[in-house]
Design a protein around this motif. Structure first.
Motif, PDB file in Angstrom:
ATOM      1  N   ALA A   3      73.581  13.313 -55.862  1.00  0.00           N
ATOM      2  CA  ALA A   3      72.487  14.069 -55.259  1.00  0.00           C
ATOM      3  C   ALA A   3      71.318  13.140 -54.949  1.00  0.00           C
ATOM      4  CB  ALA A   3      72.037  15.175 -56.208  1.00  0.00           C
ATOM      5  N   TYR A   4      70.665  13.364 -53.821  1.00  0.00           N
ATOM      6  CA  TYR A   4      69.424  12.663 -53.521  1.00  0.00           C
ATOM      7  C   TYR A   4      68.489  13.605 -52.792  1.00  0.00           C
ATOM      8  CZ  TYR A   4      71.063  11.893 -48.700  1.00  0.00           C
ATOM      9  OH  TYR A   4      71.498  12.061 -47.409  1.00  0.00           O
ATOM     10  N   VAL A   5      67.208  13.275 -52.824  1.00  0.00           N
ATOM     11  CA  VAL A   5      66.165  14.178 -52.341  1.00  0.00           C
ATOM     12  C   VAL A   5      65.340  13.485 -51.264  1.00  0.00           C
ATOM     13  CG1 VAL A   5      64.162  15.570 -52.980  1.00  0.00           C
ATOM     14  CG2 VAL A   5      66.065  15.303 -54.596  1.00  0.00           C
ATOM     15  N   GLN A   6      65.064  14.224 -50.189  1.00  0.00           N
ATOM     16  CA  GLN A   6      64.197  13.744 -49.126  1.00  0.00           C
ATOM     17  C   GLN A   6      63.128  14.795 -48.841  1.00  0.00           C
ATOM     18  OE1 GLN A   6      66.407  10.874 -46.129  1.00  0.00           O
ATOM     19  NE2 GLN A   6      67.235  12.928 -45.957  1.00  0.00           N
ATOM     20  N   ALA A   7      62.000  14.339 -48.332  1.00  0.00           N
ATOM     21  CA  ALA A   7      60.905  15.237 -47.995  1.00  0.00           C
ATOM     22  C   ALA A   7      60.576  15.109 -46.512  1.00  0.00           C
ATOM     23  CB  ALA A   7      59.672  14.924 -48.836  1.00  0.00           C
ATOM     24  N   GLY A   8      60.056  16.182 -45.946  1.00  0.00           N
ATOM     25  CA  GLY A   8      59.645  16.188 -44.551  1.00  0.00           C
ATOM     26  C   GLY A   8      58.262  16.785 -44.407  1.00  0.00           C
ATOM     27  N   VAL A   9      57.466  16.204 -43.510  1.00  0.00           N
ATOM     28  CA  VAL A   9      56.126  16.707 -43.220  1.00  0.00           C
ATOM     29  C   VAL A   9      55.993  16.838 -41.709  1.00  0.00           C
ATOM     30  CG1 VAL A   9      53.660  16.153 -43.211  1.00  0.00           C
ATOM     31  CG2 VAL A   9      55.011  15.772 -45.271  1.00  0.00           C
ATOM     32  N   ALA A  19      58.389  20.176 -46.623  1.00  0.00           N
ATOM     33  CA  ALA A  19      59.619  20.633 -47.274  1.00  0.00           C
ATOM     34  C   ALA A  19      60.192  19.485 -48.096  1.00  0.00           C
ATOM     35  CB  ALA A  19      60.646  21.107 -46.246  1.00  0.00           C
ATOM     36  N   GLU A  20      60.871  19.831 -49.155  1.00  0.00           N
ATOM     37  CA  GLU A  20      61.593  18.845 -49.961  1.00  0.00           C
ATOM     38  C   GLU A  20      62.979  19.413 -50.219  1.00  0.00           C
ATOM     39  OE1 GLU A  20      59.511  16.262 -52.904  1.00  0.00           O
ATOM     40  OE2 GLU A  20      60.749  17.391 -54.333  1.00  0.00           O
ATOM     41  N   VAL A  21      63.996  18.634 -49.880  1.00  0.00           N
ATOM     42  CA  VAL A  21      65.369  19.129 -49.917  1.00  0.00           C
ATOM     43  C   VAL A  21      66.247  18.170 -50.709  1.00  0.00           C
ATOM     44  CG1 VAL A  21      67.393  19.759 -48.527  1.00  0.00           C
ATOM     45  CG2 VAL A  21      65.084  20.241 -47.669  1.00  0.00           C
ATOM     46  N   GLU A  22      67.031  18.748 -51.608  1.00  0.00           N
ATOM     47  CA  GLU A  22      68.016  17.973 -52.362  1.00  0.00           C
ATOM     48  C   GLU A  22      69.383  18.143 -51.714  1.00  0.00           C
ATOM     49  OE1 GLU A  22      68.830  17.834 -57.006  1.00  0.00           O
ATOM     50  OE2 GLU A  22      69.949  19.480 -56.061  1.00  0.00           O
ATOM     51  N   ARG A  23      70.051  17.019 -51.482  1.00  0.00           N
ATOM     52  CA  ARG A  23      71.405  17.066 -50.919  1.00  0.00           C
ATOM     53  C   ARG A  23      72.412  16.598 -51.964  1.00  0.00           C
ATOM     54  NH1 ARG A  23      73.807  14.200 -45.369  1.00  0.00           N
ATOM     55  NH2 ARG A  23      75.980  14.766 -45.761  1.00  0.00           N
ATOM     56  N   ASN A  24      73.465  17.372 -52.110  1.00  0.00           N
ATOM     57  CA  ASN A  24      74.576  17.013 -52.983  1.00  0.00           C
ATOM     58  C   ASN A  24      75.845  17.259 -52.193  1.00  0.00           C
ATOM     59  OD1 ASN A  24      76.382  16.525 -55.053  1.00  0.00           O
ATOM     60  ND2 ASN A  24      75.154  17.584 -56.593  1.00  0.00           N
ATOM     61  N   ASP A  25      76.476  16.189 -51.705  1.00  0.00           N
ATOM     62  CA  ASP A  25      77.558  16.279 -50.730  1.00  0.00           C
ATOM     63  C   ASP A  25      77.038  17.036 -49.502  1.00  0.00           C
ATOM     64  OD1 ASP A  25      79.355  14.836 -52.302  1.00  0.00           O
ATOM     65  OD2 ASP A  25      79.929  16.623 -53.419  1.00  0.00           O
ATOM     66  N   GLN A  26      77.652  18.141 -49.125  1.00  0.00           N
ATOM     67  CA  GLN A  26      77.186  18.904 -47.971  1.00  0.00           C
ATOM     68  C   GLN A  26      76.400  20.145 -48.384  1.00  0.00           C
ATOM     69  OE1 GLN A  26      77.331  17.976 -44.748  1.00  0.00           O
ATOM     70  NE2 GLN A  26      78.195  16.060 -45.511  1.00  0.00           N
ATOM     71  N   HIS A  27      75.892  20.151 -49.604  1.00  0.00           N
ATOM     72  CA  HIS A  27      75.121  21.283 -50.094  1.00  0.00           C
ATOM     73  C   HIS A  27      73.644  20.890 -50.180  1.00  0.00           C
ATOM     74  CE1 HIS A  27      78.813  23.438 -51.024  1.00  0.00           C
ATOM     75  NE2 HIS A  27      79.266  22.342 -51.607  1.00  0.00           N
ATOM     76  N   TYR A  28      72.793  21.778 -49.695  1.00  0.00           N
ATOM     77  CA  TYR A  28      71.358  21.503 -49.657  1.00  0.00           C
ATOM     78  C   TYR A  28      70.605  22.541 -50.473  1.00  0.00           C
ATOM     79  CZ  TYR A  28      72.563  18.437 -45.765  1.00  0.00           C
ATOM     80  OH  TYR A  28      73.120  17.460 -45.002  1.00  0.00           O
ATOM     81  N   ARG A  29      69.642  22.056 -51.251  1.00  0.00           N
ATOM     82  CA  ARG A  29      68.829  22.947 -52.076  1.00  0.00           C
ATOM     83  C   ARG A  29      67.358  22.694 -51.761  1.00  0.00           C
ATOM     84  NH1 ARG A  29      67.157  23.038 -57.887  1.00  0.00           N
ATOM     85  NH2 ARG A  29      67.917  20.904 -58.022  1.00  0.00           N
ATOM     86  N   GLN A 180      73.870  20.486 -39.198  1.00  0.00           N
ATOM     87  CA  GLN A 180      74.197  20.889 -40.562  1.00  0.00           C
ATOM     88  C   GLN A 180      74.635  22.344 -40.638  1.00  0.00           C
ATOM     89  OE1 GLN A 180      74.577  18.650 -42.827  1.00  0.00           O
ATOM     90  NE2 GLN A 180      73.773  17.097 -41.431  1.00  0.00           N
ATOM     91  N   MET A 181      74.055  23.188 -39.786  1.00  0.00           N
ATOM     92  CA  MET A 181      74.463  24.583 -39.740  1.00  0.00           C
ATOM     93  C   MET A 181      75.907  24.697 -39.247  1.00  0.00           C
ATOM     94  SD  MET A 181      72.582  27.749 -37.764  1.00  0.00           S
ATOM     95  CE  MET A 181      71.039  27.332 -38.579  1.00  0.00           C
ATOM     96  N   ALA A 182      76.246  23.899 -38.228  1.00  0.00           N
ATOM     97  CA  ALA A 182      77.611  23.919 -37.691  1.00  0.00           C
ATOM     98  C   ALA A 182      78.618  23.425 -38.729  1.00  0.00           C
ATOM     99  CB  ALA A 182      77.677  23.073 -36.424  1.00  0.00           C
ATOM    100  N   LEU A 183      78.248  22.392 -39.482  1.00  0.00           N
ATOM    101  CA  LEU A 183      79.135  21.880 -40.526  1.00  0.00           C
ATOM    102  C   LEU A 183      79.344  22.921 -41.618  1.00  0.00           C
ATOM    103  CD1 LEU A 183      77.799  18.215 -40.921  1.00  0.00           C
ATOM    104  CD2 LEU A 183      80.030  18.909 -40.029  1.00  0.00           C
ATOM    105  N   ARG A 184      78.274  23.613 -41.961  1.00  0.00           N
ATOM    106  CA  ARG A 184      78.366  24.628 -43.023  1.00  0.00           C
ATOM    107  C   ARG A 184      79.269  25.776 -42.595  1.00  0.00           C
ATOM    108  NH1 ARG A 184      74.797  26.195 -47.332  1.00  0.00           N
ATOM    109  NH2 ARG A 184      75.027  28.393 -47.883  1.00  0.00           N
ATOM    110  N   VAL A 282      70.998  27.178 -44.060  1.00  0.00           N
ATOM    111  CA  VAL A 282      71.670  25.949 -44.484  1.00  0.00           C
ATOM    112  C   VAL A 282      71.339  25.600 -45.926  1.00  0.00           C
ATOM    113  CG1 VAL A 282      72.030  23.510 -43.943  1.00  0.00           C
ATOM    114  CG2 VAL A 282      71.558  25.129 -42.107  1.00  0.00           C
ATOM    115  N   VAL A 283      70.115  25.912 -46.347  1.00  0.00           N
ATOM    116  CA  VAL A 283      69.678  25.510 -47.682  1.00  0.00           C
ATOM    117  C   VAL A 283      69.720  26.692 -48.647  1.00  0.00           C
ATOM    118  CG1 VAL A 283      68.181  23.694 -46.792  1.00  0.00           C
ATOM    119  CG2 VAL A 283      67.252  25.988 -47.138  1.00  0.00           C
ATOM    120  N   THR A 284      69.933  26.385 -49.909  1.00  0.00           N
ATOM    121  CA  THR A 284      69.787  27.398 -50.951  1.00  0.00           C
ATOM    122  C   THR A 284      68.414  27.227 -51.571  1.00  0.00           C
ATOM    123  OG1 THR A 284      70.796  25.928 -52.603  1.00  0.00           O
ATOM    124  CG2 THR A 284      72.248  27.478 -51.462  1.00  0.00           C
TER     125      THR A 284
END
Length: 307
Positions: A3-9, A19-29, A180-184, A282-284
């Motif tokens: 898992a790794y985390v990125q932020a967007g402004v 926003a701050e989003v954690e990605r773990n494989d193709q899952h986003y939180r 990412q929506m299409a992949l999900r 896309v995100v939980t």
């Protein structure tokens, strides 16, 4: 992949969205989401050296927002009305120095003043194309911000805990959300309708993100926000790229200034009822994150660059 985390402004007018989003494989939180309103515009804060209190206020707001951030990277969103943006092909066999020189030359031509405006450039390869002569080119998107803006923004971002930051165009974030929506959903566009168009409505402009096979392909913007104008500029863009409107398999809308009229005018032209692009599909949600009482479509670029 761990898992790794990125932020967007997202910096637009007098609003800062984050926003701050954690990605773990193709899952986003989703870990963080929110906005700040100011009594000045982002452009004034970043370009007006006579008002240092604007930068101080912006730095304080970002420090509060990301005080406990665990993101390693921070992605800053610029909208096309607030920066220089262009696509250009370069042969793959150019050296790094040759590429930088060519991109800087083209960027200089975009500045309209009699004296060229110094720009800080961020370049990304969007796709690769083989020409009729057999040579291969990479199509780059280049984002340019004035050096004074880069300098001021760097002074603000240096107080944050992130190890690195990068500038992004809003339509790139939008395209990433679509991908990412299409992949999900495991969506594969039909070959005869391989393109997806997303149209962003803002009070200062309309912006367009065009995807091919769910990947970013091209972007455009126009200094208007009228529903009828959005169709005119969309069709002009397709003509420029030699794409028939029948090849548009899906139309999304996003932004913060969406009028009800856009649904009818876009449906009439593209024969698809446009969908509001909702990145929350896309995100939980993290248990500490906000509920759904906000305009999700306004956060598309912000969440998209954090994925």
């Amino acid at each position: 992949m761990g898992a790794y985390v990125q932020a967007g402004v997202d910096l637009y007018e007098s609003t800062l969205r984050y926003a701050e989003v954690e990605r773990n494989d193709q899952h986003y939180r989703l870990l963080k989401l929110g906005s700040c309103e100011f009594d000045f515009t982002m452009a004034d804060a970043l370009s007006d050296s006579t008002q240092p209190m604007y930068l101080e206020t912006l730095a304080e707001a970002l420090s509060d927002v990301f005080a406990e951030s665990i993101a390693s990277d921070l992605h800053i969103v610029f909208h096309p009305s607030d920066c220089y943006s262009f696509f250009t092909p370069l042969y793959v066999d150019l050296t790094e120095e040759q590429r930088k020189y060519r991109l800087q030359e083209e960027a200089t031509l975009l500045t309209t003043n009699s004296t060229p405006v110094p720009l800080h450039l961020t370049a990304d390869v969007v796709y690769t194309e083989t020409l009729e002569n057999g040579r291969v080119v990479e199509w780059f998107h280049v984002l340019g911000v004035e050096e004074r803006v880069h300098k001021h923004l760097t002074s603000v971002l240096d107080v944050l805990p992130h190890s690195s930051f990068r500038f992004n165009l809003s339509t790139r974030g939008t395209a990433n959300a679509i991908e990412q929506m299409a992949l999900r959903e495991n969506i594969e566009p039909r070959p005869e309708a391989a393109y997806t168009m997303a149209i962003g409505y803002y009070k200062t402009h309309i912006e367009y993100a065009l995807c091919k096979q769910n990947r970013w392909f091209f972007s455009h913007h126009a200094d208007s926000n009228a529903a009828v104008d959005s169709v005119y500029f969309a069709l002009a863009l397709l003509r420029r790229l030699h794409i028939d409107r029948s090849q548009i398999g899906q139309v999304f809308i996003y932004g913060e200034d969406i009028e009800g009229e856009v649904f009818s005018v876009l449906t009439e032209v593209f024969e698809h009822t446009p969908e509001v692009l909702n990145p929350m599909e896309v995100v939980t949600l993290d248990k500490k994150s906000p509920g759904m009482h906000f305009t999700a479509e306004a956060y598309v670029p912000c969440i998209g660059v954090a994925m």
